[in-house]
Motif scaffolding. Structure first.
Motif, PDB file in Angstrom:
ATOM      1  N   GLY A   7       0.814  -1.215   0.000  1.00  0.00           N
ATOM      2  CA  GLY A   7       0.000   0.000   0.000  1.00  0.00           C
ATOM      3  C   GLY A   7       0.845   1.262   0.000  1.00  0.00           C
ATOM      4  N   THR A   8       1.926   1.255   0.755  1.00  0.00           N
ATOM      5  CA  THR A   8       2.822   2.409   0.787  1.00  0.00           C
ATOM      6  C   THR A   8       3.432   2.649  -0.590  1.00  0.00           C
ATOM      7  OG1 THR A   8       3.326   1.994   3.116  1.00  0.00           O
ATOM      8  CG2 THR A   8       4.879   3.384   1.904  1.00  0.00           C
ATOM      9  N   ALA A   9       3.913   1.603  -1.227  1.00  0.00           N
ATOM     10  CA  ALA A   9       4.503   1.738  -2.556  1.00  0.00           C
ATOM     11  C   ALA A   9       3.468   2.244  -3.563  1.00  0.00           C
ATOM     12  CB  ALA A   9       5.090   0.404  -3.011  1.00  0.00           C
ATOM     13  N   VAL A  10       2.254   1.726  -3.491  1.00  0.00           N
ATOM     14  CA  VAL A  10       1.198   2.185  -4.397  1.00  0.00           C
ATOM     15  C   VAL A  10       0.898   3.663  -4.129  1.00  0.00           C
ATOM     16  CG1 VAL A  10      -1.253   1.956  -4.976  1.00  0.00           C
ATOM     17  CG2 VAL A  10       0.186  -0.083  -4.772  1.00  0.00           C
ATOM     18  N   GLY A  11       0.869   4.056  -2.872  1.00  0.00           N
ATOM     19  CA  GLY A  11       0.640   5.460  -2.535  1.00  0.00           C
ATOM     20  C   GLY A  11       1.709   6.357  -3.130  1.00  0.00           C
ATOM     21  N   TRP A  12       2.957   5.947  -3.016  1.00  0.00           N
ATOM     22  CA  TRP A  12       4.056   6.722  -3.607  1.00  0.00           C
ATOM     23  C   TRP A  12       3.885   6.845  -5.121  1.00  0.00           C
ATOM     24  CZ3 TRP A  12       8.906   8.946  -2.391  1.00  0.00           C
ATOM     25  CH2 TRP A  12       9.096   9.172  -1.018  1.00  0.00           C
ATOM     26  N   LEU A  13       3.570   5.736  -5.781  1.00  0.00           N
ATOM     27  CA  LEU A  13       3.399   5.764  -7.232  1.00  0.00           C
ATOM     28  C   LEU A  13       2.184   6.589  -7.637  1.00  0.00           C
ATOM     29  CD1 LEU A  13       4.276   2.045  -8.047  1.00  0.00           C
ATOM     30  CD2 LEU A  13       5.698   4.078  -8.454  1.00  0.00           C
ATOM     31  N   LEU A  14       1.135   6.528  -6.855  1.00  0.00           N
ATOM     32  CA  LEU A  14      -0.067   7.307  -7.126  1.00  0.00           C
ATOM     33  C   LEU A  14       0.220   8.805  -7.043  1.00  0.00           C
ATOM     34  CD1 LEU A  14      -3.110   7.092  -7.694  1.00  0.00           C
ATOM     35  CD2 LEU A  14      -3.465   7.063  -5.221  1.00  0.00           C
ATOM     36  N   VAL A  15       0.925   9.217  -6.001  1.00  0.00           N
ATOM     37  CA  VAL A  15       1.288  10.634  -5.874  1.00  0.00           C
ATOM     38  C   VAL A  15       2.160  11.052  -7.056  1.00  0.00           C
ATOM     39  CG1 VAL A  15       2.634  12.300  -4.522  1.00  0.00           C
ATOM     40  CG2 VAL A  15       1.037  10.751  -3.367  1.00  0.00           C
ATOM     41  N   ARG A  16       3.112  10.226  -7.398  1.00  0.00           N
ATOM     42  CA  ARG A  16       4.005  10.553  -8.524  1.00  0.00           C
ATOM     43  C   ARG A  16       3.211  10.686  -9.821  1.00  0.00           C
ATOM     44  NH1 ARG A  16       8.770  13.042  -9.421  1.00  0.00           N
ATOM     45  NH2 ARG A  16       9.722  12.241 -11.296  1.00  0.00           N
ATOM     46  N   PRO A  39       5.987  12.231  -2.694  1.00  0.00           N
ATOM     47  CA  PRO A  39       5.239  12.615  -1.487  1.00  0.00           C
ATOM     48  C   PRO A  39       6.146  12.985  -0.315  1.00  0.00           C
ATOM     49  CG  PRO A  39       5.179  10.248  -1.750  1.00  0.00           C
ATOM     50  CD  PRO A  39       5.887  10.801  -2.956  1.00  0.00           C
ATOM     51  N   LEU A  40       6.729  14.157  -0.397  1.00  0.00           N
ATOM     52  CA  LEU A  40       7.646  14.616   0.634  1.00  0.00           C
ATOM     53  C   LEU A  40       6.980  15.572   1.618  1.00  0.00           C
ATOM     54  CD1 LEU A  40      10.724  15.277  -1.676  1.00  0.00           C
ATOM     55  CD2 LEU A  40      10.135  13.172  -0.435  1.00  0.00           C
ATOM     56  N   GLU A  41       5.842  16.099   1.252  1.00  0.00           N
ATOM     57  CA  GLU A  41       5.121  17.055   2.082  1.00  0.00           C
ATOM     58  C   GLU A  41       3.971  16.353   2.797  1.00  0.00           C
ATOM     59  OE1 GLU A  41       6.189  20.150   2.337  1.00  0.00           O
ATOM     60  OE2 GLU A  41       7.688  19.963   0.770  1.00  0.00           O
ATOM     61  N   TRP A  47      -0.538   7.637   3.272  1.00  0.00           N
ATOM     62  CA  TRP A  47      -1.170   7.022   4.451  1.00  0.00           C
ATOM     63  C   TRP A  47      -2.463   6.309   4.057  1.00  0.00           C
ATOM     64  CZ3 TRP A  47      -5.944   9.101   6.188  1.00  0.00           C
ATOM     65  CH2 TRP A  47      -6.495   8.413   7.266  1.00  0.00           C
ATOM     66  N   PHE A  48      -3.314   6.987   3.306  1.00  0.00           N
ATOM     67  CA  PHE A  48      -4.592   6.397   2.922  1.00  0.00           C
ATOM     68  C   PHE A  48      -4.369   5.126   2.110  1.00  0.00           C
ATOM     69  CE2 PHE A  48      -8.297   5.793   0.227  1.00  0.00           C
ATOM     70  CZ  PHE A  48      -9.310   5.789   1.174  1.00  0.00           C
ATOM     71  N   ALA A  49      -3.474   5.169   1.131  1.00  0.00           N
ATOM     72  CA  ALA A  49      -3.192   3.984   0.310  1.00  0.00           C
ATOM     73  C   ALA A  49      -2.620   2.857   1.162  1.00  0.00           C
ATOM     74  CB  ALA A  49      -2.224   4.341  -0.820  1.00  0.00           C
ATOM     75  N   THR A  50      -1.757   3.208   2.103  1.00  0.00           N
ATOM     76  CA  THR A  50      -1.170   2.198   2.987  1.00  0.00           C
ATOM     77  C   THR A  50      -2.261   1.473   3.766  1.00  0.00           C
ATOM     78  OG1 THR A  50       0.873   3.475   3.199  1.00  0.00           O
ATOM     79  CG2 THR A  50       0.436   1.829   4.907  1.00  0.00           C
ATOM     80  N   VAL A  51      -3.171   2.232   4.356  1.00  0.00           N
ATOM     81  CA  VAL A  51      -4.247   1.630   5.150  1.00  0.00           C
ATOM     82  C   VAL A  51      -5.227   0.874   4.255  1.00  0.00           C
ATOM     83  CG1 VAL A  51      -6.196   2.112   6.690  1.00  0.00           C
ATOM     84  CG2 VAL A  51      -4.023   3.320   7.007  1.00  0.00           C
ATOM     85  N   PHE A  52      -5.722   1.530   3.217  1.00  0.00           N
ATOM     86  CA  PHE A  52      -6.760   0.930   2.376  1.00  0.00           C
ATOM     87  C   PHE A  52      -6.274  -0.350   1.698  1.00  0.00           C
ATOM     88  CE2 PHE A  52      -9.189   0.419  -1.534  1.00  0.00           C
ATOM     89  CZ  PHE A  52     -10.487   0.447  -1.040  1.00  0.00           C
TER      90      PHE A  52
END
Length: 129
Positions: free
Chosen positions: A52-61, A68-70, A78-83
């Motif tokens: 989920g964390t990796a997907v969140g990073w890729l989604l932001v990118r 996602p540095l801010e 966070w949301f992608a990690t949890v979901f």
């Protein structure tokens, strides 16, 4: 000469921080349930959330064109990690305790958003000096 950005604003460093914090979350969870604190056990517990964390990073990118540095983009991570972490747990375990979802969401928010907020605040304060 331009001032170098803080070390944590390096995307590689920030991603490693997120991954390590997800591993800390998994280790704390295993310890609180008297499960063994082994590398393989912690990784097994953390792996859906790491996905989920990796997907969140890729989604932001993909959506922002930045990492996602801010704090704001950190909320997406966070949301992608949890979901995604919870969805994968349900897929594997077949059930989900809502109390676990609430605790995991709160702890992961504190960790994944909190470090960004604290370091942003510290950096802003030191820049004013």
């Amino acid at each position: 000469m331009a001032e170098r950005p803080p070390f944590w604003r390096n995307p590689g460093v920030a991603f490693v921080v997120d991954a390590l914090l997800v591993l800390v979350f998994a280790a704390i969870g295993r310890a609180s349930h008297d499960e063994g604190i082994t590398a393989s056990g912690v990784f097994a517990t953390a792996s859906p959330f790491l996905v989920g964390t990796a997907v969140g990073w890729l989604l932001v990118r993909a959506l922002r064109g930045s990492w996602p540095l801010e704090v704001g983009p950190g909320i997406t991570v966070w949301f992608a990690t949890v979901f995604i972490g919870m969805a994968l747990r349900v897929a594997v375990l077949g059930s989900l305790a809502w109390a676990f979802v609430a605790v995991a969401a709160a702890v992961l928010a504190t960790l994944l958003i909190g470090w960004r907020a604290l370091l942003t605040l510290a950096t802003a304060r030191s820049a004013r000096r």
